[in-house]
Design a protein around this motif. Structure first.
Motif, mmCIF file in Angstrom:
data_model
loop_
_atom_site.group_PDB
_atom_site.id
_atom_site.type_symbol
_atom_site.label_atom_id
_atom_site.label_comp_id
_atom_site.label_asym_id
_atom_site.label_seq_id
_atom_site.Cartn_x
_atom_site.Cartn_y
_atom_site.Cartn_z
ATOM 1 N N LYS A 1 0.785 -1.187 -0.117
ATOM 2 C CA LYS A 1 0.081 0.011 0.044
ATOM 3 C C LYS A 1 0.993 1.328 0.097
ATOM 4 C CE LYS A 1 -3.762 2.109 2.565
ATOM 5 N NZ LYS A 1 -4.880 1.895 3.642
ATOM 6 N N ILE A 2 0.624 2.064 -1.019
ATOM 7 C CA ILE A 2 1.581 3.346 -1.060
ATOM 8 C C ILE A 2 0.661 4.604 -1.200
ATOM 9 C CG2 ILE A 2 3.402 2.013 -2.057
ATOM 10 C CD1 ILE A 2 2.625 3.096 -4.816
ATOM 11 N N ASP A 3 1.322 5.627 -1.119
ATOM 12 C CA ASP A 3 0.706 6.920 -1.343
ATOM 13 C C ASP A 3 0.860 7.121 -2.812
ATOM 14 O OD1 ASP A 3 1.258 10.294 -0.230
ATOM 15 O OD2 ASP A 3 -0.579 9.203 -0.444
ATOM 16 N N ARG A 4 -0.485 8.053 -3.467
ATOM 17 C CA ARG A 4 -0.424 8.341 -4.693
ATOM 18 C C ARG A 4 0.786 9.117 -5.175
ATOM 19 N NH1 ARG A 4 -5.317 8.121 -7.944
ATOM 20 N NH2 ARG A 4 -6.779 6.938 -6.897
ATOM 21 N N SER A 5 1.392 10.049 -4.106
ATOM 22 C CA SER A 5 2.358 10.825 -4.371
ATOM 23 C C SER A 5 3.911 10.259 -4.562
ATOM 24 C CB SER A 5 2.688 11.934 -3.457
ATOM 25 O OG SER A 5 2.988 11.358 -2.105
ATOM 26 N N ALA A 6 3.903 8.905 -4.068
ATOM 27 C CA ALA A 6 4.892 8.051 -4.218
ATOM 28 C C ALA A 6 5.159 7.513 -5.726
ATOM 29 C CB ALA A 6 5.098 6.924 -3.219
ATOM 30 N N ILE A 7 4.391 7.866 -6.518
ATOM 31 C CA ILE A 7 4.827 7.392 -7.913
ATOM 32 C C ILE A 7 5.447 8.157 -8.945
ATOM 33 C CG2 ILE A 7 3.265 6.450 -10.156
ATOM 34 C CD1 ILE A 7 1.017 5.991 -8.065
ATOM 35 N N SER A 8 6.487 7.789 -9.490
ATOM 36 C CA SER A 8 7.202 8.453 -10.190
ATOM 37 C C SER A 8 6.812 8.665 -11.609
ATOM 38 C CB SER A 8 8.780 7.839 -10.416
ATOM 39 O OG SER A 8 9.341 8.776 -11.469
ATOM 40 N N VAL A 9 6.326 9.990 -11.977
ATOM 41 C CA VAL A 9 5.776 10.007 -13.456
ATOM 42 C C VAL A 9 6.708 9.891 -14.542
ATOM 43 C CG1 VAL A 9 4.575 11.932 -14.753
ATOM 44 C CG2 VAL A 9 4.213 11.791 -12.377
ATOM 45 N N GLU A 10 7.900 10.279 -14.233
ATOM 46 C CA GLU A 10 9.002 10.260 -15.120
ATOM 47 C C GLU A 10 9.058 8.792 -15.655
ATOM 48 O OE1 GLU A 10 9.363 12.376 -12.763
ATOM 49 O OE2 GLU A 10 8.963 14.024 -13.788
ATOM 50 N N LYS A 11 9.493 7.849 -14.555
ATOM 51 C CA LYS A 11 9.923 6.495 -14.655
ATOM 52 C C LYS A 11 8.947 5.712 -15.153
ATOM 53 C CE LYS A 11 13.314 6.680 -11.057
ATOM 54 N NZ LYS A 11 13.563 6.192 -9.713
ATOM 55 N N THR A 12 7.543 6.123 -14.985
ATOM 56 C CA THR A 12 6.598 5.226 -15.309
ATOM 57 C C THR A 12 6.160 5.566 -16.593
ATOM 58 O OG1 THR A 12 5.248 5.227 -12.995
ATOM 59 C CG2 THR A 12 3.991 4.949 -14.959
ATOM 60 N N ALA A 13 6.583 6.694 -17.239
ATOM 61 C CA ALA A 13 6.159 7.190 -18.457
ATOM 62 C C ALA A 13 7.514 6.440 -19.383
ATOM 63 C CB ALA A 13 6.390 8.696 -18.678
ATOM 64 N N ALA A 14 8.440 6.464 -18.651
ATOM 65 C CA ALA A 14 9.522 5.644 -19.531
ATOM 66 C C ALA A 14 9.454 4.138 -19.641
ATOM 67 C CB ALA A 14 10.945 6.054 -19.016
ATOM 68 N N LEU A 15 8.694 3.839 -18.664
ATOM 69 C CA LEU A 15 8.451 2.089 -18.814
ATOM 70 C C LEU A 15 7.128 2.150 -19.717
ATOM 71 C CD1 LEU A 15 8.494 -0.720 -17.469
ATOM 72 C CD2 LEU A 15 6.209 0.363 -16.112
ATOM 73 N N ALA A 16 6.405 3.145 -19.970
ATOM 74 C CA ALA A 16 5.215 2.977 -21.101
ATOM 75 C C ALA A 16 6.129 2.994 -22.301
ATOM 76 C CB ALA A 16 4.309 3.830 -20.985
ATOM 77 N N VAL A 17 6.817 3.709 -22.806
ATOM 78 C CA VAL A 17 7.610 4.092 -24.009
ATOM 79 C C VAL A 17 8.639 2.875 -24.264
ATOM 80 C CG1 VAL A 17 9.459 5.417 -24.903
ATOM 81 C CG2 VAL A 17 7.719 6.605 -23.854
ATOM 82 N N LYS A 18 8.994 2.145 -23.445
ATOM 83 C CA LYS A 18 10.023 1.107 -23.530
ATOM 84 C C LYS A 18 9.070 -0.034 -24.076
ATOM 85 C CE LYS A 18 12.688 0.492 -20.063
ATOM 86 N NZ LYS A 18 13.374 -0.045 -19.053
ATOM 87 N N LYS A 19 7.897 -0.218 -23.365
ATOM 88 C CA LYS A 19 6.834 -1.270 -23.815
ATOM 89 C C LYS A 19 6.647 -1.081 -25.304
ATOM 90 C CE LYS A 19 3.444 -2.233 -21.375
ATOM 91 N NZ LYS A 19 2.427 -2.351 -20.532
ATOM 92 N N ALA A 20 6.425 0.149 -25.806
ATOM 93 C CA ALA A 20 5.840 0.228 -27.105
ATOM 94 C C ALA A 20 6.834 0.140 -28.126
ATOM 95 C CB ALA A 20 5.107 1.711 -27.111
#
Length: 92
Positions: free
Chosen positions: A73-92
């Motif tokens: 269980k984590i706080d929403r503010s603990a999510i890295s926008v940049e790293k998650t976006a890079a993950l989405a780009v790497k998948k595509a």
């Protein structure tokens, strides 16, 4: 007129500070808030600490992610926008 000239450097410094520091920080905060609100169950995310997981539950301020070692269980503010976006780009 001379009073205006005395304050011109301070006014110029404030304008430069606003355009190079304050405005980008406000844009980044807005982008992070929109990203946190757009999360849905099933999204893959990366936290600021580097933990990879998949969203399994959402609430107002927190979320539960499933990792390879269990659920967290984590706080929403603990999510890295940049790293998650890079993950989405790497998948595509």
């Amino acid at each position: 007129m001379s009073d205006l000239i005395k304050f011109a450097p301070y006014l110029l410094m404030f304008v430069v500070l606003y355009f190079f520091m304050i405005m980008p920080a406000q844009k980044k905060a807005k982008r992070e808030k929109e990203f946190a609100q757009s999360l849905k169950v099933g999204d893959k995310i990366i936290t600021i600490g580097g933990i990879h997981g998949k969203v399994v539950e959402l609430s107002e301020a927190t979320l539960v992610i499933e990792t390879m070692s269990g659920k967290l269980k984590i706080d929403r503010s603990a999510i890295s926008v940049e790293k998650t976006a890079a993950l989405a780009v790497k998948k595509a």
